[in-house]
Write a protein that holds these residues in place. Structure first.
Motif, PDB file in Angstrom:
ATOM      1  N   PRO A 233       1.823 -58.082 -19.539  1.00 43.29           N
ATOM      2  CA  PRO A 233       2.903 -57.313 -18.907  1.00 43.29           C
ATOM      3  C   PRO A 233       2.982 -55.890 -19.453  1.00 43.29           C
ATOM      4  O   PRO A 233       2.699 -55.645 -20.634  1.00 43.29           O
ATOM      5  N   ALA A 234       3.322 -54.943 -18.599  1.00 50.78           N
ATOM      6  CA  ALA A 234       3.409 -53.533 -18.995  1.00 50.78           C
ATOM      7  C   ALA A 234       4.286 -53.377 -20.226  1.00 50.78           C
ATOM      8  O   ALA A 234       5.354 -53.972 -20.331  1.00 50.78           O
ATOM      9  N   GLY A 235       3.787 -52.583 -21.177  1.00 52.91           N
ATOM     10  CA  GLY A 235       4.528 -52.314 -22.397  1.00 52.91           C
ATOM     11  C   GLY A 235       4.240 -53.258 -23.541  1.00 52.91           C
ATOM     12  O   GLY A 235       4.759 -53.063 -24.644  1.00 52.91           O
ATOM     13  N   THR A 236       3.391 -54.258 -23.313  1.00 49.39           N
ATOM     14  CA  THR A 236       3.135 -55.256 -24.361  1.00 49.39           C
ATOM     15  C   THR A 236       1.706 -55.219 -24.897  1.00 49.39           C
ATOM     16  O   THR A 236       1.372 -55.980 -25.806  1.00 49.39           O
ATOM     17  N   GLY A 237       0.861 -54.354 -24.346  1.00 51.09           N
ATOM     18  CA  GLY A 237      -0.542 -54.349 -24.737  1.00 51.09           C
ATOM     19  C   GLY A 237      -0.848 -53.406 -25.879  1.00 51.09           C
ATOM     20  O   GLY A 237      -0.107 -52.455 -26.154  1.00 51.09           O
ATOM     21  N   GLY A 238      -1.952 -53.673 -26.562  1.00 55.28           N
ATOM     22  CA  GLY A 238      -2.409 -52.804 -27.637  1.00 55.28           C
ATOM     23  C   GLY A 238      -3.188 -53.599 -28.665  1.00 55.28           C
ATOM     24  O   GLY A 238      -2.890 -54.774 -28.913  1.00 55.28           O
ATOM     25  N   ASP A 239      -4.181 -52.961 -29.285  1.00 59.02           N
ATOM     26  CA  ASP A 239      -4.979 -53.649 -30.289  1.00 59.02           C
ATOM     27  C   ASP A 239      -4.183 -53.954 -31.547  1.00 59.02           C
ATOM     28  O   ASP A 239      -4.579 -54.800 -32.352  1.00 59.02           O
ATOM     29  N   ASP A 240      -3.048 -53.256 -31.737  1.00 60.24           N
ATOM     30  CA  ASP A 240      -2.213 -53.467 -32.914  1.00 60.24           C
ATOM     31  C   ASP A 240      -1.096 -54.478 -32.655  1.00 60.24           C
ATOM     32  O   ASP A 240      -0.202 -54.642 -33.486  1.00 60.24           O
TER      33      ASP A 240
END
Length: 345
Positions: A233-240
């Protein structure tokens, strides 16, 4: 132009049977078959007498009888019978290749036998994970140099134009990519934030609305790849960040086996983190992925023709950093291999 000391996919396991089947792999003609116990065998496809392909002969137990004068060869390529001769010449042998079954495929080692470590076969994550689904593998021949296929698999940007109705979206056009040199290959990746879900993936997501999407394009030497699609979901992604509970994951495994300088046998299958027993889902994936790869095939075959007949130098762009780094390192590996003395058979 080929790295020989590597495992390549020769065929899907079900394609290698008790029948003699000829293949051309990495520029060499090979015959594959199975022993009576099911173990795969790969030999040079040429009788040393008059070079008739052994694939035109017949199986006698686990040995091949040449269809011209009856010379017979065991699974190690040693001649065991020369009809009419008192003694089998010591030079009467053909090359044998290390070969094994893994992940529903028959893998062959085209280089120095002593280097053929089964642990060097490309590892497939989640193969035996009961929570993951898997599509049936598929393949096609592409009339181009295998390096154009590795170029394509290190280029996330192409999906915006080649795969507009499936994998692509507007975000794929301009979001910059990061390129990382790995010990065994090259990784090109990017996160696209708060973007529309591409058409192919939308029916399978557990969430609605926009997404954060990661494209992970990793190609390992000499020509194997894992293309990982991540949607959250938008706003929840990232390698960290930890993966969202509703994450969609699809790992596409791609294995390119050069046939010759301008022909590539392209094998693939997909793993997914849902619908482990979903035959209907697997069928949709298989049909859609093949359709997309046919779009790649059309482009890459035209690229081969264009490069063969170019009147002016081709132009490299910033997006070509990954493919160019991969090609340079692969060329260095091939040059190093060709300088090393090869052990006698």
């Amino acid at each position: 132009m080929f790295l020989k000391d590597s495992w390549y996919v020769a065929a899907f396991s079900h394609e290698v049977t008790r029948s003699l089947r000829p293949f051309k792999l990495v520029g060499e003609k090979v015959v594959l078959y199975r022993r009576e116990d099911g173990t795969p065998v790969a030999l040079e496809d040429a009788c040393p007498h008059r070079k008739l392909p052994l694939s035109m002969g017949r199986l006698k137990g686990d040995q091949i009888e040449c269809g011209y004068h009856g010379l017979t060869f065991d699974c190690g390529g040693v001649c065991t019978r020369v009809p009419g001769a008192e003694k089998v010449p010591h030079v009467a042998k053909v090359r044998s290749y290390p070969v094994l079954d893994r992940y529903g495929m028959v893998w062959i080692w085209m280089g120095e036998k002593t280097q053929a470590d089964p642990e060097k076969v490309f590892a497939v994550e989640h193969w035996d994970d009961p929570a993951w689904g898997r599509t049936t593998g598929d393949s096609m021949q592409v009339a181009c140099d295998y390096r154009y296929v590795t170029d394509n698999l290190l280029d996330p940007s192409h999906v915006a134009w080649v795969h507009q109705s499936s994998f692509g979206s507007a975000a794929c056009e301009d979001t910059p990519v990061e390129t990382e040199m790995l010990p065994n290959g090259v990784l090109v990746s990017r996160w696209m934030r708060d973007v529309e879900v591409a058409p192919f993936y939308k029916p399978f997501l557990k969430f609605s609305g926009n997404c954060d999407r990661k494209q992970h394009y990793e190609v390992r030497f000499p020509s194997h790849a894992i293309i990982r699609a991540i949607f959250v979901p938008a706003g929840t992604g990232g390698d960290d960040k930890p993966l969202h509970p509703d994450v969609f994951l699809m790992d596409s495994y791609n294995f390119m086996t050069p046939v010759d300088e301008k022909t590539t046998h392209y094998f693939w299958f997909q793993m997914r983190n849902f619908a482990p027993n979903g035959e209907a889902v697997s069928a949709i994936f298989a049909k859609s992925v093949r359709a997309a790869f046919l779009e790649d095939k059309s482009v890459l075959e035209a690229v081969q023709i264009g490069m063969d007949n170019k009147l002016t130098p081709n132009l490299d762009l910033k997006i070509d950093a990954g493919p160019l780094r991969f090609r340079r390192r692969l060329a260095a590996m091939i040059a190093q291999e060709q300088r090393l003395p090869q052990a006698a058979e």
